[in-house]
Design a protein around this motif. Structure first.
Motif, short mmCIF file in Angstrom:
data_model
loop_
_atom_site.label_atom_id
_atom_site.label_comp_id
_atom_site.label_asym_id
_atom_site.label_seq_id
_atom_site.Cartn_x
_atom_site.Cartn_y
_atom_site.Cartn_z
N GLN A 175 2.84 -85.72 30.95
CA GLN A 175 2.23 -86.00 29.65
C GLN A 175 2.33 -84.75 28.78
OE1 GLN A 175 0.88 -89.21 29.05
NE2 GLN A 175 1.79 -89.68 31.05
N LEU A 176 3.40 -84.66 28.00
CA LEU A 176 3.66 -83.45 27.22
C LEU A 176 2.93 -83.44 25.89
CD1 LEU A 176 7.47 -82.94 27.90
CD2 LEU A 176 5.52 -81.87 29.04
N ALA A 177 2.55 -84.61 25.39
CA ALA A 177 1.83 -84.67 24.12
C ALA A 177 0.35 -84.37 24.33
CB ALA A 177 2.00 -86.04 23.48
N GLN A 178 -0.23 -83.65 23.38
CA GLN A 178 -1.64 -83.30 23.44
C GLN A 178 -2.40 -84.01 22.33
OE1 GLN A 178 -2.80 -81.19 25.89
NE2 GLN A 178 -0.71 -81.20 26.68
N ASP A 179 -3.64 -84.38 22.63
CA ASP A 179 -4.51 -84.99 21.62
C ASP A 179 -5.06 -83.89 20.72
OD1 ASP A 179 -6.43 -86.36 20.16
OD2 ASP A 179 -7.08 -87.57 21.85
N ARG A 180 -4.88 -84.05 19.41
CA ARG A 180 -5.36 -83.04 18.45
C ARG A 180 -6.85 -83.18 18.14
NH1 ARG A 180 -1.50 -80.58 14.93
NH2 ARG A 180 -2.88 -80.87 13.13
#
Length: 262
Positions: free
Chosen positions: A207-212
């Motif tokens: 999971q490379l995307a991060q929650d902003r």
């Protein structure tokens, strides 16, 4: 002679050579230090040299209000409240630990292949976006999105990372089956250092995307070193050009450039 016996202007000069974090910590030492640590003399040094020119481009927040703020208040305002500038397609903010400049190129400021053809991309407002409109991908075979940023507006002697700021809709197509290519290059250089990233990976994938934390996700596109801030252009690119699949359900808010933590 102790430091508290120095003239206030000397203490202010010393404090201005530290960092915003150190200045805030110094304010608890004594009433004298608190007075100096909150002064415009100190916080003017922590603001970018061209901050007056940048905030003069504000298109939403009143410039007179910004100019009237104490410099410490202005510093933290710019850290926590990105300023929409220019034609409304770019935002400016400060990196809180360092005071270095951050920019996001909004979707309307990006170069998007077929971006103005409604059967491919749709422009729509979203309440959680800082910009008036975002780009929603309807359907394409060829995915190509580019942010071109002039290096002269960035902080010199700074390593920047670029981030794609996006959402994926539930009925997306393609983004959970194939990776897209992300890269960052100086204009005129050949593409290099490409990253293959699934924007909507399955549970067994990294999971490379991060929650902003503001309704958007981000994933890093790459990094570069802005040496002297001389005239040049850095290109941040999202692409998938094989034409072997259809793509839909991506919503792009923009591409953000932030200083890499030291």
């Amino acid at each position: 002679m102790g430091i508290t016996q120095l003239p206030e202007e000397c203490i202010a000069l010393i404090m201005s050579l530290t960092s915003p974090r150190d200045a805030c910590r110094s304010s608890v030492v004594s009433p004298l230090f608190r007075s100096v640590a909150d002064s415009d003399v100190v916080w003017e040094k922590f603001l970018p040299p061209d901050y007056r020119n940048v905030i003069s481009q504000s298109v939403v927040f009143p410039v007179t209000t910004l100019n009237a703020m104490p410099k410490k208040s202005l510093y933290f305002h710019l850290c926590d409240n990105p300023l929409i500038i220019g034609d409304g397609n770019m935002s400016f903010s400060l990196d809180k630990p360092s005071g270095k400049k951050c920019y996001m190129v909004g979707a309307r400021g990006l170069s998007i292949t077929w971006g103005d053809i409604p059967r491919y991309w749709i422009w729509t407002p979203l309440p959680e976006s800082r910009f008036l409109k975002v780009a929603r991908l309807h359907l394409v075979w060829w995915l190509h999105v580019v942010a071109n940023v002039e290096t002269r507006i960035l902080s010199p002697q700074t390593t920047y990372a670029a981030f794609l700021v996006f959402k994926i809709e539930q009925d997306e197509r393609g983004f959970n089956r194939k990776p897209v290519q992300l890269c960052v290059n100086f204009e005129g250089q050949e593409d290099g250092g490409e990253r293959s990233v699934f924007l909507n990976p399955s549970r067994d994938m990294p999971q490379l995307a991060q929650d902003r934390g503001n309704g958007w996700k981000e994933t890093e596109m790459g990094e570069f070193f802005n040496e002297n801030g001389e005239d040049g252009v850095v290109s941040c690119i999202l692409k998938e050009l094989s034409c072997s699949s259809t793509w839909s359900g991506l919503i792009v808010e923009g591409i953000e450039l932030r200083p890499r933590a030291a």
